[in-house]
Design a protein around this motif. Structure first.
Motif, PDB file in Angstrom:
ATOM      1  N   LEU A 105      96.354 -15.383 -95.805  1.00 30.04           N
ATOM      2  CA  LEU A 105      94.930 -15.482 -96.124  1.00 30.04           C
ATOM      3  C   LEU A 105      94.206 -14.154 -95.857  1.00 30.04           C
ATOM      4  N   LEU A 106      94.509 -13.521 -94.734  1.00 28.29           N
ATOM      5  CA  LEU A 106      93.908 -12.212 -94.443  1.00 28.29           C
ATOM      6  C   LEU A 106      94.294 -11.172 -95.492  1.00 28.29           C
ATOM      7  N   MET A 107      95.544 -11.229 -95.938  1.00 33.71           N
ATOM      8  CA  MET A 107      95.988 -10.273 -96.956  1.00 33.71           C
ATOM      9  C   MET A 107      95.260 -10.498 -98.275  1.00 33.71           C
ATOM     10  N   VAL A 108      94.967 -11.736 -98.609  1.00 34.65           N
ATOM     11  CA  VAL A 108      94.223 -12.029 -99.830  1.00 34.65           C
ATOM     12  C   VAL A 108      92.783 -11.555 -99.693  1.00 34.65           C
ATOM     13  N   VAL A 109      92.175 -11.860 -98.557  1.00 28.88           N
ATOM     14  CA  VAL A 109      90.772 -11.489 -98.341  1.00 28.88           C
ATOM     15  C   VAL A 109      90.596  -9.974 -98.321  1.00 28.88           C
ATOM     16  N   PHE A 110      91.531  -9.263 -97.693  1.00 25.98           N
ATOM     17  CA  PHE A 110      91.408  -7.809 -97.546  1.00 25.98           C
ATOM     18  C   PHE A 110      92.332  -7.044 -98.500  1.00 25.98           C
ATOM     19  N   GLN A 111      92.646  -7.627 -99.647  1.00 20.12           N
ATOM     20  CA  GLN A 111      93.594  -6.997-100.563  1.00 20.12           C
ATOM     21  C   GLN A 111      93.139  -5.634-101.080  1.00 20.12           C
ATOM     22  N   ASN A 112      91.848  -5.371-101.080  1.00 21.74           N
ATOM     23  CA  ASN A 112      91.338  -4.084-101.567  1.00 21.74           C
ATOM     24  C   ASN A 112      91.073  -3.097-100.443  1.00 21.74           C
ATOM     25  N   GLU A 113      91.539  -3.405 -99.248  1.00 22.03           N
ATOM     26  CA  GLU A 113      91.381  -2.506 -98.107  1.00 22.03           C
ATOM     27  C   GLU A 113      92.755  -2.128 -97.567  1.00 22.03           C
ATOM     28  N   PRO A 114      93.289  -1.008 -98.026  1.00 20.19           N
ATOM     29  CA  PRO A 114      94.656  -0.623 -97.639  1.00 20.19           C
ATOM     30  C   PRO A 114      94.839  -0.464 -96.127  1.00 20.19           C
ATOM     31  N   GLY A 115      93.809  -0.024 -95.429  1.00 21.31           N
ATOM     32  CA  GLY A 115      93.926   0.128 -93.978  1.00 21.31           C
ATOM     33  C   GLY A 115      94.197  -1.192 -93.282  1.00 21.31           C
ATOM     34  N   MET A 116      93.547  -2.238 -93.751  1.00 19.72           N
ATOM     35  CA  MET A 116      93.753  -3.561 -93.154  1.00 19.72           C
ATOM     36  C   MET A 116      95.117  -4.134 -93.544  1.00 19.72           C
ATOM     37  N   ILE A 117      95.501  -3.937 -94.793  1.00 16.99           N
ATOM     38  CA  ILE A 117      96.809  -4.422 -95.253  1.00 16.99           C
ATOM     39  C   ILE A 117      97.925  -3.746 -94.460  1.00 16.99           C
ATOM     40  N   GLU A 118      97.727  -2.480 -94.108  1.00 12.80           N
ATOM     41  CA  GLU A 118      98.736  -1.748 -93.343  1.00 12.80           C
ATOM     42  C   GLU A 118      98.926  -2.330 -91.943  1.00 12.80           C
ATOM     43  N   ARG A 119      97.930  -3.017 -91.434  1.00 14.22           N
ATOM     44  CA  ARG A 119      98.007  -3.609 -90.094  1.00 14.22           C
ATOM     45  C   ARG A 119      98.694  -4.977 -90.080  1.00 14.22           C
ATOM     46  N   MET A 120      98.877  -5.573 -91.225  1.00 18.88           N
ATOM     47  CA  MET A 120      99.409  -6.933 -91.293  1.00 18.88           C
ATOM     48  C   MET A 120     100.834  -7.099 -90.738  1.00 18.88           C
ATOM     49  N   PRO A 121     101.753  -6.155 -90.932  1.00 17.53           N
ATOM     50  CA  PRO A 121     103.092  -6.359 -90.346  1.00 17.53           C
ATOM     51  C   PRO A 121     103.056  -6.494 -88.819  1.00 17.53           C
ATOM     52  N   GLY A 122     102.246  -5.689 -88.155  1.00 18.69           N
ATOM     53  CA  GLY A 122     102.133  -5.803 -86.706  1.00 18.69           C
ATOM     54  C   GLY A 122     101.516  -7.118 -86.284  1.00 18.69           C
ATOM     55  N   LEU A 123     100.494  -7.546 -87.030  1.00 17.52           N
ATOM     56  CA  LEU A 123      99.857  -8.827 -86.737  1.00 17.52           C
ATOM     57  C   LEU A 123     100.837  -9.978 -86.960  1.00 17.52           C
ATOM     58  N   LEU A 124     101.540  -9.946 -88.087  1.00 20.94           N
ATOM     59  CA  LEU A 124     102.509 -10.998 -88.381  1.00 20.94           C
ATOM     60  C   LEU A 124     103.614 -11.039 -87.317  1.00 20.94           C
ATOM     61  N   THR A 125     104.105  -9.885 -86.916  1.00 22.02           N
ATOM     62  CA  THR A 125     105.136  -9.820 -85.874  1.00 22.02           C
ATOM     63  C   THR A 125     104.627 -10.435 -84.576  1.00 22.02           C
ATOM     64  N   THR A 126     103.427 -10.054 -84.183  1.00 28.04           N
ATOM     65  CA  THR A 126     102.855 -10.588 -82.945  1.00 28.04           C
ATOM     66  C   THR A 126     102.685 -12.100 -83.015  1.00 28.04           C
ATOM     67  N   LEU A 127     102.153 -12.587 -84.116  1.00 35.71           N
ATOM     68  CA  LEU A 127     101.928 -14.029 -84.248  1.00 35.71           C
ATOM     69  C   LEU A 127     103.243 -14.815 -84.315  1.00 35.71           C
ATOM     70  N   MET A 128     104.245 -14.266 -84.989  1.00 36.20           N
ATOM     71  CA  MET A 128     105.530 -14.954 -85.065  1.00 36.20           C
ATOM     72  C   MET A 128     106.243 -14.947 -83.708  1.00 36.20           C
ATOM     73  N   LEU A 129     106.156 -13.837 -82.993  1.00 41.25           N
ATOM     74  CA  LEU A 129     106.739 -13.796 -81.652  1.00 41.25           C
ATOM     75  C   LEU A 129     106.071 -14.825 -80.746  1.00 41.25           C
ATOM     76  N   THR A 130     104.757 -14.880 -80.819  1.00 45.47           N
ATOM     77  CA  THR A 130     104.023 -15.833 -79.986  1.00 45.47           C
ATOM     78  C   THR A 130     104.385 -17.262 -80.362  1.00 45.47           C
ATOM     79  N   SER A 131     104.500 -17.547 -81.641  1.00 44.25           N
ATOM     80  CA  SER A 131     104.883 -18.887 -82.077  1.00 44.25           C
ATOM     81  C   SER A 131     106.281 -19.254 -81.594  1.00 44.25           C
ATOM     82  N   SER A 132     107.182 -18.297 -81.631  1.00 43.55           N
ATOM     83  CA  SER A 132     108.543 -18.586 -81.182  1.00 43.55           C
ATOM     84  C   SER A 132     108.611 -18.774 -79.670  1.00 43.55           C
TER      85      SER A 132
END
Length: 155
Positions: A105-132
């Motif tokens: 959802l964040l990637m869809v909302v911020f699809q025109n902001e490359p700086g934010m899209i670049e941060r998504m792998p770190g966010l996804l990693t953190t959230l998946m680690l926390t979920s696990s």
């Protein structure tokens, strides 16, 4: 009266898992913030990487403390322990699904902001680690006698 007797009647003893679980929660929250405010990719941010290494160490400690319920074969668990393990595993699974969808959802909302899209792998990693780690965190925060189960597993 002996000291041992007074310890038993003094009330419940707090589990040493609780501070580790709370530290893991706090570190996960800090890593989410670091992944969102980093300049570029979180994997190149030294503070996020330090948090990641510390997170892995804390998770390893917590996993070793909860292994009595979390990793014992099903045949070695009683009905209560099996229900507890199933419940915390399901919560972790549901949080992983929600975290992945939040990042999409964040990637869809911020699809025109490359700086934010670049941060998504770190966010996804953190959230998946926390979920696990969530099942171990919940076991560490609960006063359900996980220590008793682990003591029984060691014997």
């Amino acid at each position: 009266m002996s000291r041992e007797g007074s310890d038993v009647t003094a009330g419940p003893v707090r589990s040493p898992m609780r501070p580790v679980a709370l530290s893991l929660c706090a570190l996960s929250a800090a890593m989410v913030v670091l992944s969102l405010v980093s300049d570029g990719n979180a994997f190149s941010d030294s503070w996020w990487l330090v948090g990641f290494v510390l997170w892995l160490l804390l998770w390893g400690v917590l996993r070793s403390m909860t292994r009595g319920v979390a990793e014992r074969p099903v045949a070695g668990l009683d009905e209560r322990e099996r229900g507890l393990r199933d419940r915390v595993s399901f919560i972790g699974y549901q949080c992983a699904i929600a975290a992945g969808m939040a990042v999409v959802l964040l990637m869809v909302v911020f699809q025109n902001e490359p700086g934010m899209i670049e941060r998504m792998p770190g966010l996804l990693t953190t959230l998946m680690l926390t979920s696990s780690a969530l099942p171990s965190i919940i076991l560490g925060l609960s006063d359900t006698g996980v220590e008793d189960a682990e003591a029984g597993a060691d014997e």
